[in-house]
Every structure is written in C-alpha cells, then in structure tokens.
Write a protein that holds these residues in place. Sequence first.
Motif, PDB file in Angstrom:
ATOM      1  N   TRP A 221     -24.787  18.012  -5.209  1.00 41.62           N
ATOM      2  CA  TRP A 221     -25.180  18.630  -6.473  1.00 41.62           C
ATOM      3  C   TRP A 221     -24.010  18.647  -7.426  1.00 41.62           C
ATOM      4  O   TRP A 221     -22.848  18.608  -7.023  1.00 41.62           O
ATOM      5  N   CYS A 222     -24.330  18.708  -8.714  1.00 43.11           N
ATOM      6  CA  CYS A 222     -23.287  18.621  -9.734  1.00 43.11           C
ATOM      7  C   CYS A 222     -22.722  20.000 -10.030  1.00 43.11           C
ATOM      8  O   CYS A 222     -23.471  20.955 -10.238  1.00 43.11           O
ATOM      9  N   GLY A 223     -21.402  20.096 -10.060  1.00 46.84           N
ATOM     10  CA  GLY A 223     -20.753  21.365 -10.368  1.00 46.84           C
ATOM     11  C   GLY A 223     -20.550  21.573 -11.863  1.00 46.84           C
ATOM     12  O   GLY A 223     -20.004  22.584 -12.281  1.00 46.84           O
ATOM     13  N   ASP A 226     -24.167  23.980 -16.539  1.00 47.57           N
ATOM     14  CA  ASP A 226     -25.549  23.754 -16.983  1.00 47.57           C
ATOM     15  C   ASP A 226     -26.139  22.412 -16.570  1.00 47.57           C
ATOM     16  O   ASP A 226     -27.200  22.037 -17.040  1.00 47.57           O
ATOM     17  N   CYS A 227     -25.448  21.666 -15.733  1.00 50.80           N
ATOM     18  CA  CYS A 227     -26.036  20.423 -15.240  1.00 50.80           C
ATOM     19  C   CYS A 227     -26.736  20.732 -13.925  1.00 50.80           C
ATOM     20  O   CYS A 227     -26.166  21.386 -13.061  1.00 50.80           O
ATOM     21  N   ARG A 228     -27.962  20.300 -13.796  1.00 51.24           N
ATOM     22  CA  ARG A 228     -28.738  20.599 -12.588  1.00 51.24           C
ATOM     23  C   ARG A 228     -28.939  19.375 -11.720  1.00 51.24           C
ATOM     24  O   ARG A 228     -29.781  19.378 -10.819  1.00 51.24           O
ATOM     25  N   PHE A 229     -28.195  18.323 -11.983  1.00 50.50           N
ATOM     26  CA  PHE A 229     -28.409  17.085 -11.234  1.00 50.50           C
ATOM     27  C   PHE A 229     -28.109  17.275  -9.749  1.00 50.50           C
ATOM     28  O   PHE A 229     -27.114  17.893  -9.366  1.00 50.50           O
ATOM     29  N   GLY A 230     -28.983  16.735  -8.928  1.00 47.68           N
ATOM     30  CA  GLY A 230     -28.748  16.761  -7.487  1.00 47.68           C
ATOM     31  C   GLY A 230     -29.445  15.595  -6.811  1.00 47.68           C
ATOM     32  O   GLY A 230     -30.357  14.991  -7.384  1.00 47.68           O
ATOM     33  N   THR A 245     -19.044  10.679  -9.264  1.00 46.26           N
ATOM     34  CA  THR A 245     -19.269  11.144 -10.631  1.00 46.26           C
ATOM     35  C   THR A 245     -20.758  11.394 -10.862  1.00 46.26           C
ATOM     36  O   THR A 245     -21.595  10.586 -10.464  1.00 46.26           O
ATOM     37  N   CYS A 246     -21.075  12.530 -11.487  1.00 44.84           N
ATOM     38  CA  CYS A 246     -22.475  12.855 -11.808  1.00 44.84           C
ATOM     39  C   CYS A 246     -22.993  11.855 -12.832  1.00 44.84           C
ATOM     40  O   CYS A 246     -22.395  11.700 -13.895  1.00 44.84           O
ATOM     41  N   PRO A 247     -24.106  11.171 -12.558  1.00 44.92           N
ATOM     42  CA  PRO A 247     -24.635  10.190 -13.497  1.00 44.92           C
ATOM     43  C   PRO A 247     -25.159  10.814 -14.792  1.00 44.92           C
ATOM     44  O   PRO A 247     -25.368  10.134 -15.781  1.00 44.92           O
ATOM     45  N   GLU A 248     -25.359  12.124 -14.800  1.00 47.18           N
ATOM     46  CA  GLU A 248     -25.913  12.758 -16.003  1.00 47.18           C
ATOM     47  C   GLU A 248     -24.856  13.353 -16.920  1.00 47.18           C
ATOM     48  O   GLU A 248     -24.999  13.315 -18.127  1.00 47.18           O
ATOM     49  N   CYS A 249     -23.805  13.943 -16.361  1.00 50.95           N
ATOM     50  CA  CYS A 249     -22.841  14.621 -17.235  1.00 50.95           C
ATOM     51  C   CYS A 249     -21.400  14.177 -16.996  1.00 50.95           C
ATOM     52  O   CYS A 249     -20.500  14.620 -17.705  1.00 50.95           O
ATOM     53  N   GLY A 250     -21.181  13.331 -16.007  1.00 51.64           N
ATOM     54  CA  GLY A 250     -19.816  12.886 -15.738  1.00 51.64           C
ATOM     55  C   GLY A 250     -19.009  13.861 -14.897  1.00 51.64           C
ATOM     56  O   GLY A 250     -17.843  13.617 -14.612  1.00 51.64           O
TER      57      GLY A 250
HETATM   58 ZN   LIG Z   1     -23.823  16.741 -13.892  1.00 50.78          ZN
END
Ligand SMILES: [Zn+2]
Length: 417
Positions: A221-223, A226-230, A245-250
């Motif tokens: 999961w992304c730390g 406000d990013c909820r990507f998992g 790296t989180c694909p949604e927020c970096g």
């Molecule tokens: Zn993220």
Amino acid sequence: MRRSETLLFTSREANGHENETVALTVRAGLVRQFGSGLYGFTPTGQRVRENLIRLVRHEMDAVGGHRIGLPSLNDAGIWKRSGRWERFADEMFTFENRDGKRLCLAPSHEEGVTHLVDGVVRSATDLPVLLYQVESKYRDDHARNGLVRTKEFTMKDAYSLHATRGSLDEYYDRVRRAYARICERLGLKFAVTAAENSVMGGSASEEFVALADTGTLSLRWCGGTDCRFGVTDESPRSGLSAGDTCPECGGRLRAGEGIEIGHVFKLGTRYTAPRGMTVDVPDGSEREVVMGSYGIGIERLLHALVEQHGDEDGCHWPGAGLGEVAPFSVSIVPLEYDGEFRDVADRLHEACGRDDTLLFDDADQTIGERFAESDLLGVPWKVILGNHYRETGAVELESRDGTTQYASVEAVASIVG
Ligand SMILES: [Zn+2]
C-alpha cells in the motif's frame, strides 16, 4: 443506562483465541461464539453494530440510495437462471424443503435485485437507480479470524441499474467515494486495490482493504498522503513490492497484511442479460440494462476498528467525544453510588442522556474496576465523581485518550455531548 439494569459481558479472561483482536472482541463482551463461524451479539455489541449500520446508511442515503429488503431464502430458480447455482455450489447453503423444492440461503443478492425490478424498469427514464439493504448473508466458508470470516454476516449490499455504461461509471465512482468517506469517518487506515471478478463476473472491480496484522491478504500500500493505492496478490499489478514507486502518486509502497472490508463491481450485463432485461430509449430502440454491485461488511468494519484503534486497556472507538460508534458515549463513574455522589451521578445521567450513558451504579464494584470496565468497552468519556469533586465541587472528565479536564456539574453535558 444503569449498569445494574443492563447486561455487560465484559471479562478479564480471554484465552485460546486466534489472535489479540478476536480476544479483545470477546473480552469487551461484544459477541459470544455459537459455533464455528457463528456469533451472537450481546446488547453492547449490538449497539456498536447498529451504530456502524447507521453510519453506513447515512453515507448511502447521501449518494441517492433507496432502501429495499430482499429475502435471504431464495428459490433455486433465480440462481439457475443466472448460472450461479453451480458456480457458487461450494460456498452456498442449499437444501430441499418438505415439498421437494430446492432453496438456498443467499450469499449475495444480484439475482434478488434483478428479480425485484424485472418488468418494472421498462424505460431508460426509469434509470439510473441505486438500491441497497443491510441484511444477513450466508456463506459456507471455513471460519477464520473471529468476525472476519463467518458463515452468517451482515452486509450492506447495494445495486445500481443503468441504461448506459457512462451512467454506471458515474455511480460506481459515487459509491466508491461514499465507501472512502465511511472508512475516513471511522478513522480506518485502508487501501483500494484492483481485483479480479471470478464469482461475480463483469468488467472491473476494486476492493477496500483495511490494514490489519491479523489480515490474510498480503497487501502493498502507498504511504503517500491521501493516496489510497494498493495491490494484493490478486491485483493486476501484483508484482509490485515494498519500496517500489506508487504508480498513482510517486510515493513509496509499503508491505503489510489487510482484510477486505468492501468490494465494488462494474457488472455490466452479467445478471441482466440472462433475464433479457432491456429498457426503451427515446429513438424507439431497446438497450440492455447494465448494473453495478457494491458490498461492505459490517462485522469486518467492527473487527478492523477493534484492531486498528484498540490498545492494552481495551477497545477505542473513533470519534472520541462524538460517541459515533462506541456502545456508550459517556460513563458516569462515582467513587461510591451513595449519598451526595448518588444524587449528582443521577443528575449527570439525566443531563448526558440516559440511553447513551453508562451509569456505574452497582454497589459491588470498586472505582478501579469501573475505570477498567469503561476503558475495556472503549467509552470515549469518563465523568468521575471522586475525591477531587468532594474537595473542589468540580467534576473530573477523562477522555479515553487519557486527557483530563475539570468542569462544573452543569457544564458536563455540553462538553461530552
Ligand atoms: Zn500513492
């Protein structure tokens, strides 16, 4: 609520449970086990469950949901028509009644909701519509992790029906946002993961996964704020690992365990096509009805809350001071329930609202036992009538977080209310 008149199931002992969260749920007296994967709710546990249901209903009403009630007992016919009588065979409770009819206890209600509206929804102008209920579901699952995997559970299940895919997309996003708000109001740490659709069918689905050490889903999961990507092992991007790296927020991904608390599906025509459900559109042609389905597990929310917020002293519900989910918002804790203490305790009980306040009025408890029981239940406020009150006339207010303040008897209700 007078303690002497209610039934509390709190206990010091909780041996032999699968993990600490299950043990705390039992120690706080929220549930009693009836068998493998079967639980009964005590008066205290039922208060928490109903508070959760109220919060979930509030968010569903806010996105335009209409409440319905579908039977849990279903004829085999609607399940055979959708093709899920066989597909769900391993998990569904099925039986024959004395007339030789095949029946099941519904594990979900896609078949039920299409049966409810079939023949009534005829024109594109009847759509879109969002229908929901909060009812028991039944699955012949192997029991695990207390309230997380049970044979009977409470689900808020919602279904949306549309004349166009664009309309489905819009409602899907709307319900998805409502689910995020529910988790945020409960102060839950969670991620949203893309998932596959095996038993449900359809084109897309996502899971809401609460972070939980007792969980069995392996979660990255992304730390990021406000990013909820998992991702889980079932997600399309399951190859991502901690540190990636989180694909949604970096941001940076972390690894842990989680439990699925909700699931949203774009089902398309998976359940409407077998019934030939179409609507008339203004140009005179017909269009297939498309559908979404959205579930959130009430007892799984409860388990996640106990796990994420609980501490060594007991449960700890979100919204301290609001009493949003807690079984009681306030405890009135007199040093002894007698004389002047008794008069003031009764006045405070009245002022804070009797239904939502736990008045410790039993003669056989010490003040220490009262504190411990209040904290075990996770009551957000203790209103203490003790030596400080006797000496100064000011009441001590202690929050479940341990912060203390003092107030006059008259001011208490407005502070804890
Ligand atoms: Zn993220």
